[in-house]
Design an enzyme around this catalytic site. Structure first.
Site, PDB file in Angstrom:
ATOM      1  N   ARG A 122      -7.842   2.375  -1.942  1.00  0.00           N
ATOM      2  CA  ARG A 122      -8.589   2.362  -0.684  1.00  0.00           C
ATOM      3  C   ARG A 122      -9.191   3.746  -0.483  1.00  0.00           C
ATOM      4  O   ARG A 122      -8.490   4.767  -0.577  1.00  0.00           O
ATOM      5  CB  ARG A 122      -7.672   2.035   0.486  1.00  0.00           C
ATOM      6  CG  ARG A 122      -8.453   1.923   1.784  1.00  0.00           C
ATOM      7  CD  ARG A 122      -7.669   1.271   2.861  1.00  0.00           C
ATOM      8  NE  ARG A 122      -8.617   0.667   3.794  1.00  0.00           N
ATOM      9  CZ  ARG A 122      -8.284   0.065   4.902  1.00  0.00           C
ATOM     10  NH1 ARG A 122      -7.012  -0.055   5.228  1.00  0.00           N
ATOM     11  NH2 ARG A 122      -9.196  -0.431   5.684  1.00  0.00           N
TER      12      ARG A 122
ATOM     13  N   GLN B  81       0.856  -1.179   0.000  1.00  0.00           N
ATOM     14  CA  GLN B  81       0.000   0.000   0.000  1.00  0.00           C
ATOM     15  C   GLN B  81       0.896   1.235   0.000  1.00  0.00           C
ATOM     16  O   GLN B  81       1.840   1.313   0.791  1.00  0.00           O
ATOM     17  CB  GLN B  81      -0.883  -0.010   1.254  1.00  0.00           C
ATOM     18  CG  GLN B  81      -1.879   1.119   1.325  1.00  0.00           C
ATOM     19  CD  GLN B  81      -2.670   1.066   2.624  1.00  0.00           C
ATOM     20  OE1 GLN B  81      -2.150   1.445   3.676  1.00  0.00           O
ATOM     21  NE2 GLN B  81      -3.895   0.591   2.556  1.00  0.00           N
TER      22      GLN B  81
ATOM     23  N   HIS C 112      -3.457   4.393  -1.178  1.00  0.00           N
ATOM     24  CA  HIS C 112      -4.242   4.738   0.017  1.00  0.00           C
ATOM     25  C   HIS C 112      -4.831   6.139  -0.167  1.00  0.00           C
ATOM     26  O   HIS C 112      -4.112   7.133  -0.129  1.00  0.00           O
ATOM     27  CB  HIS C 112      -3.348   4.696   1.243  1.00  0.00           C
ATOM     28  CG  HIS C 112      -4.094   4.663   2.545  1.00  0.00           C
ATOM     29  ND1 HIS C 112      -5.253   5.362   2.771  1.00  0.00           N
ATOM     30  CD2 HIS C 112      -3.841   3.997   3.696  1.00  0.00           C
ATOM     31  CE1 HIS C 112      -5.676   5.142   4.010  1.00  0.00           C
ATOM     32  NE2 HIS C 112      -4.828   4.310   4.584  1.00  0.00           N
TER      33      HIS C 112
ATOM     34  N   TYR D 159      -5.757  10.925   4.987  1.00  0.00           N
ATOM     35  CA  TYR D 159      -4.398  11.139   4.526  1.00  0.00           C
ATOM     36  C   TYR D 159      -4.465  11.981   3.252  1.00  0.00           C
ATOM     37  O   TYR D 159      -5.539  12.353   2.795  1.00  0.00           O
ATOM     38  CB  TYR D 159      -3.670   9.814   4.345  1.00  0.00           C
ATOM     39  CG  TYR D 159      -3.542   9.056   5.657  1.00  0.00           C
ATOM     40  CD1 TYR D 159      -2.971   9.657   6.779  1.00  0.00           C
ATOM     41  CD2 TYR D 159      -4.027   7.765   5.796  1.00  0.00           C
ATOM     42  CE1 TYR D 159      -2.867   8.998   7.991  1.00  0.00           C
ATOM     43  CE2 TYR D 159      -3.932   7.090   7.008  1.00  0.00           C
ATOM     44  CZ  TYR D 159      -3.353   7.704   8.095  1.00  0.00           C
ATOM     45  OH  TYR D 159      -3.267   7.053   9.294  1.00  0.00           O
TER      46      TYR D 159
ATOM     47  N   HIS E 227      -8.982   7.666   5.064  1.00  0.00           N
ATOM     48  CA  HIS E 227      -8.630   7.961   6.459  1.00  0.00           C
ATOM     49  C   HIS E 227      -8.021   9.333   6.717  1.00  0.00           C
ATOM     50  O   HIS E 227      -7.315   9.524   7.697  1.00  0.00           O
ATOM     51  CB  HIS E 227      -7.704   6.868   7.010  1.00  0.00           C
ATOM     52  CG  HIS E 227      -8.315   5.511   6.921  1.00  0.00           C
ATOM     53  ND1 HIS E 227      -7.575   4.372   6.800  1.00  0.00           N
ATOM     54  CD2 HIS E 227      -9.610   5.122   6.895  1.00  0.00           C
ATOM     55  CE1 HIS E 227      -8.378   3.327   6.715  1.00  0.00           C
ATOM     56  NE2 HIS E 227      -9.627   3.769   6.769  1.00  0.00           N
TER      57      HIS E 227
END
Length: 193
Positions: A139, A8, A86, A91, A89
């Site tokens: 994700r 990831q 990713h 980020y 969340h």
């Protein structure tokens, strides 16, 4: 046993230069090794005890896309055969997606198409060099769980765009762009996404 390795790739964005959960909460002071170059789509900290990020410039955005591509190249050379970007969340890429963190007025902010632009550029650049037959995952946080934030409907539209760009799987999670909210945590609470 015939298995392959996956990796990831992520960029912490405005959540960079913070303590590991076991060591505290919030920003690591500069005198203790904290960073002065934390970046985000906009100069909005995640929380009052997090670093004040610098808004990424156009050059910074282009460098970020190149960095993801270079990381994918290194991953492939190291033997990884599945890659996940990713974009969840809270980020960096997730920050660009969410109106909670992205207050830009240029081509990377405002409209849905503008807010997904960084992710689409990263996917497009990686897909050009990531081998055919080697899966590319993304994700996402399917919702910010906050009024005025990223929504499930936007996630569905994003998934359509990602499919058309050669993404093989959308890995759904949620949250992360706002300090703790009223998320109905419990068995299977992510399953509907």
């Amino acid at each position: 046993q015939g298995s392959v390795s996956a990796i990831q790739l992520a960029h912490a964005g405005r959540k960079a230069s913070t303590y590991r959960p076991s060591d505290g909460d919030g920003a690591v002071p500069v005198e203790s090794g904290g960073w002065t170059n934390v970046v985000a789509p906009s100069a909005i900290p995640f929380a009052s005890n997090y670093p004040m990020p610098q808004a990424l410039t156009q050059d910074g955005i282009e460098a970020t896309v190149r960095a993801f591509v270079e990381a994918a190249r290194r991953a492939r050379e190291a033997g990884f055969r599945v890659l996940e970007i990713h974009a969840a969340h809270g980020y960096l890429i997730s920050e660009f997606l969410s109106p909670l963190a992205n207050h830009r007025t240029d081509e990377y902010g405002g409209s849905f198409e503008n807010r997904i632009r960084l992710l689409m550029e990263v996917v497009s650049a990686i897909r050009r060099s990531w081998p055919e037959g080697s899966p590319l995952f993304v994700r996402i946080s399917a919702t910010d769980w906050v009024e005025g934030g990223w929504t499930v409907d936007e996630s569905v539209e994003l998934a359509r765009s990602l499919k058309n760009s050669g993404v093989d799987l959308i890995d759904c999670s949620s949250g992360g762009n706002a300090p703790p909210t009223n998320i109905p945590v419990g068995p299977g609470y992510q399953t509907p996404f």
